[in-house]
Design an enzyme around this catalytic site. Structure first.
Site, PDB file in Angstrom:
ATOM      1  N   GLU A  76      -4.214  55.197  14.264  1.00  0.00           N
ATOM      2  CA  GLU A  76      -4.845  56.408  13.800  1.00  0.00           C
ATOM      3  C   GLU A  76      -4.879  57.429  14.824  1.00  0.00           C
ATOM      4  O   GLU A  76      -4.744  58.566  14.547  1.00  0.00           O
ATOM      5  CB  GLU A  76      -6.416  56.025  13.143  1.00  0.00           C
ATOM      6  CG  GLU A  76      -6.315  55.299  11.896  1.00  0.00           C
ATOM      7  CD  GLU A  76      -6.166  53.889  12.230  1.00  0.00           C
ATOM      8  OE1 GLU A  76      -6.566  53.083  11.066  1.00  0.00           O
ATOM      9  OE2 GLU A  76      -5.972  53.352  13.115  1.00  0.00           O
TER      10      GLU A  76
ATOM     11  N   GLU B 122      -7.901  46.496   9.495  1.00  0.00           N
ATOM     12  CA  GLU B 122      -9.401  46.697   9.335  1.00  0.00           C
ATOM     13  C   GLU B 122     -10.219  46.023   8.267  1.00  0.00           C
ATOM     14  O   GLU B 122     -10.957  45.245   8.389  1.00  0.00           O
ATOM     15  CB  GLU B 122      -9.988  48.158   9.230  1.00  0.00           C
ATOM     16  CG  GLU B 122      -9.669  49.032  10.414  1.00  0.00           C
ATOM     17  CD  GLU B 122      -9.880  50.533  10.225  1.00  0.00           C
ATOM     18  OE1 GLU B 122     -10.823  50.952  10.982  1.00  0.00           O
ATOM     19  OE2 GLU B 122      -9.250  51.222   9.499  1.00  0.00           O
TER      20      GLU B 122
END
Length: 716
Positions: A164, A143
């Site tokens: 995640e 990210e």
């Protein structure tokens, strides 16, 4: 208003044991006179076996580095900023040890906000920013690069993912918002949902580039050098970066619908993370595009709230617990003897040449790279077994998993011989994979013991028989050990290592050493009927079978288990295992524990009729086979889905309680590790014991929870 620095300082106080990542800034002159450039390197000061992570102090260090380059960009002393990692590692995301410690929703909210506040500064600098994915990048590591203007990736990069959802979270530092706007919603759904729920599938460097996540790809050897040359070209306007146009119409909605279908198929609505991620991806469609003023902030707020909600949920705690079992406990098996007692293994013998034996021969040859010899009762079977192994090596060659030289070498290691004395006379480790019948196995071991060297280990792949009884007629029962693999051998990581009554420490240590070389997750198990996985699954499946026999319709019994989000329904699993094997294990357990394990007359009828399972797949979906339906003899006691679920879970909780009392394994953690790695039990359940605790089943059945508060749940 709380500043980012204050947020991170507060979070750091909650997490005093953070392994802190530094963000080193150095300056260099880009090639071709492109100008002075600031390069930030993320490094925790440890080697590649301790990957770089982002805890609160680490984020604060990156924030401070950005303070410096922001000033330099504003005053015109640099033309760009790059971000890279230490050798072999870019960054692997948030430090989960810190997440486990959080007790309040506002603390969890601060983690999401802190990450966003730091990362988004990279897109707000007065100069272009570049992420150089030089090594493993996961979660927040991926990210932080998405917030940069451009990205390059190394061809040698081994692992890249947003894991995640697999753990029970959402990509909460920009992933759900930025990725679909970079590569399109469909590809983003593949990375965020599909790969994550597919046992946390990793991308390689080439795939990262092909998906459009990276703008350029370079060889690993001179990756940074080539990335800087490319950067110079971009900054001078000589290299144009062209990205595919994003379809913000029906294709976006279709992608979200596809993601929901994948989530339904994998977790059946039983875990919230995938659905929360899909909600954010759906919302990201309406945030505009880069050329029309992209409203990332609204999306980031959605990520913050989702992240905080999930951090305060037990599914995430179960996911982290499962992750720690697989990453940490699996590497240090409870009860394993001193590894220095292990003997070297330079040759392996396999008794049997059927499918299981052949899979084992292939695994031993690939991982140990020592000679492997198969024997069987006739030459034709031996030839077929060796041929199977050679054929599988050819498939690896075709897929590019091995080169021609390695393929030739591996094939050369695997041979067969009819004479056990010639085959095993110099073997250090012999494993049998013959018919599951005690007399047959005892005879095989007697024959092998007569011809192997005194130090050789005799291992059995039995799924349920007593190792102690198997070894009882040998001169040296101390060298017999259970070595129980799970099918398919190449896919399922678990290896149940069984200590019989007389197994000595050297034999056991050698078994654990071999397991490590085979890259298997080894769990030490007491010599008890069906060990761990088969005992729990047989009790689980047996209770399903019992309610069907008593009168509950098959579809009701199957549907009752859906809220667990298991990888497949009980009767589909029975088909995979094979009804005959399922019947055999239930008969073994019935002899040991007749009051709890029944032998189903209907299952017996299915096996005797030669059926491969309860279902046919004519429509593409499983439907009850009319021939099986005709065989079923049911009573008139019809239960609801809730009643079936309660009965099945109560039975499983009772069995686990008894197994722990008997000392079958050291702790509940080993039960969970076995189910996750040997039966594909979901991470979001944490195996089984956290789920039984969470649903109140453990206390209802055993009077107490299996795990202490905070182990796979919110801290007390």
């Amino acid at each position: 208003m709380t500043t980012t620095a204050e947020l991170l300082k507060g979070a750091a106080e909650l997490f005093p044991d953070e392994v802190v990542t530094q963000a080193h800034v150095r300056h260099l002159d880009l090639p071709q006179g492109a100008g002075r450039f600031a390069l930030i390197t993320l490094d925790n000061g440890l080697d590649h076996t301790k990957p770089t992570t982002f805890g609160p102090q680490s984020l604060a260090n990156l924030d401070a580095a950005i303070d410096q380059v922001e000033q330099e960009a504003a005053d015109g002393s640099i033309v760009g900023v790059g971000l890279t990692g230490k050798p072999f590692i870019f960054a692997v995301g948030a430090d989960l040890k810190g997440v486990e410690l959080l007790k309040q929703h506002d603390e969890a909210l601060a983690i999401g906000k802190g990450g966003h506040d730091v990362f988004k500064r990279l897109s707000g600098l007065a100069v272009p920013t570049f992420a150089y994915y030089n090594g493993a990048a996961m979660g927040g590591g991926v990210e932080v690069g998405l917030h940069c203007s451009y990205r390059t990736v190394s061809k040698a990069l081994p692992a890249f993912s947003l894991p995640e959802v697999f753990l029970g979270l959402v990509p909460g530092w920009g992933g759900c918002v930025l990725l679909p706007n970079l590569i399109g919603a469909d590809r983003a759904v593949s990375v965020i949902i599909e790969n994550s729920l597919n046992q946390n599938k990793q991308l390689k460097g080439q795939q990262v580039f092909d998906l459009g996540i990276a703008d350029a790809i370079f060889e690993g050897a001179d990756f940074l050098e080539q990335s800087l040359i490319w950067t110079a070209g971009v900054l001078k306007g000589e290299t144009e970066v062209v990205r595919a146009e994003i379809d913000r119409g029906a294709a976006w909605d279709d992608a979200v619908a596809r993601g929901k279908a994948i989530a339904d198929g994998k977790v059946h609505g039983a875990a919230p993370a995938a659905y929360r991620a899909l909600d954010i991806i759906a919302a990201a469609k309406g945030l505009g595009s880069a050329d029309e003023g992209f409203d990332a902030e609204t999306g980031f707020d959605l990520e913050n709230v989702a992240l905080a909600d999930l951090i305060m949920g037990d599914e995430l705690r179960s996911g982290i617990y499962a992750f720690n079992l697989v990453q940490k406990r699996a590497k240090r098996p409870a009860g394993a003897p001193d590894k220095n007692l292990a003997r070297p293994v330079t040759k392996v013998g396999v008794v049997g040449a059927g499918l299981m034996a052949s899979q084992l021969a292939l695994l031993f040859a690939r991982r140990l790279e020592v000679p492997v010899v198969l024997t069987d009762i006739d030459q034709a079977r031996i030839d077929k077994g060796v041929e199977y192994v050679h054929g599988e090596i050819d498939k690896l060659l075709l897929k590019g998993r091995v080169n021609q030289d390695k393929a030739n070498r591996l094939k050369g290691l695997v041979s067969g011989h009819l004479d056990k004395a010639a085959a095993f006379g110099d073997a250090d480790f012999v494993i049998e994979a013959v018919f599951e019948e005690m007399g047959v196995k005892q005879q095989v071991f007697a024959e092998v013991e007569a011809v192997v060297p005194e130090h050789a280990i005799l291992a059995t792949n039995t799924s349920s028989l007593s190792i102690t009884e198997m070894a009882s007629k040998l001169k040296h029962p101390e060298r017999v050990v259970g070595f129980h693999f799970f099918n398919p051998v190449a896919v399922l990581p678990l290896l149940e290592i069984v200590r019989a009554e007389k197994t000595d420490d050297a034999s056991l240590a050698t078994a654990f050493s071999v397991a490590k070389s085979l890259k298997k997750t080894a769990v030490l198990v007491k010599d008890a009927p069906a060990f761990v996985v088969n005992r729990i699954l047989t009790r689980f499946m047996g209770e399903i079978q019992n309610v069907i026999d008593e009168g509950t319709p098959v579809e009701v019994a199957e549907k009752a288990i859906e809220p667990l989000g298991l990888p497949m329904s009980p009767l589909v699993l029975l088909e995979l295992v094979g009804p005959a094997i399922g019947l055999h294990v239930s008969e073994t357990l019935n002899k040991a524990f007749p009051e709890r394990f029944k032998v189903s007359p209907n299952l017996k009828a299915v096996v005797e009729a030669g059926k491969r399972g309860f279902y046919v797949y004519d429509s593409g979906k499983p439907e009850l086979d009319p021939e099986v339906a005709a065989l079923l003899k049911q009573g008139d006691a019809v239960l609801t889905e809730q009643q079936v679920r309660d009965r099945v879970l109560d039975a499983v909780a009772q069995e686990i309680g008894l197994m722990l009392d008997e000392g079958v394994v050291a702790e509940p953690q080993d039960i969970d590790l076995c189910l996750i790695t040997g039966a594909g039990w979901p991470f979001h359940l944490g195996g089984i014991t956290p789920y039984l605790d969470r649903e109140g089943v453990s206390e209802r059945v055993t009077g107490k929870k299996f795990l202490a508060p905070g182990v796979a749940s919110l801290p007390a």
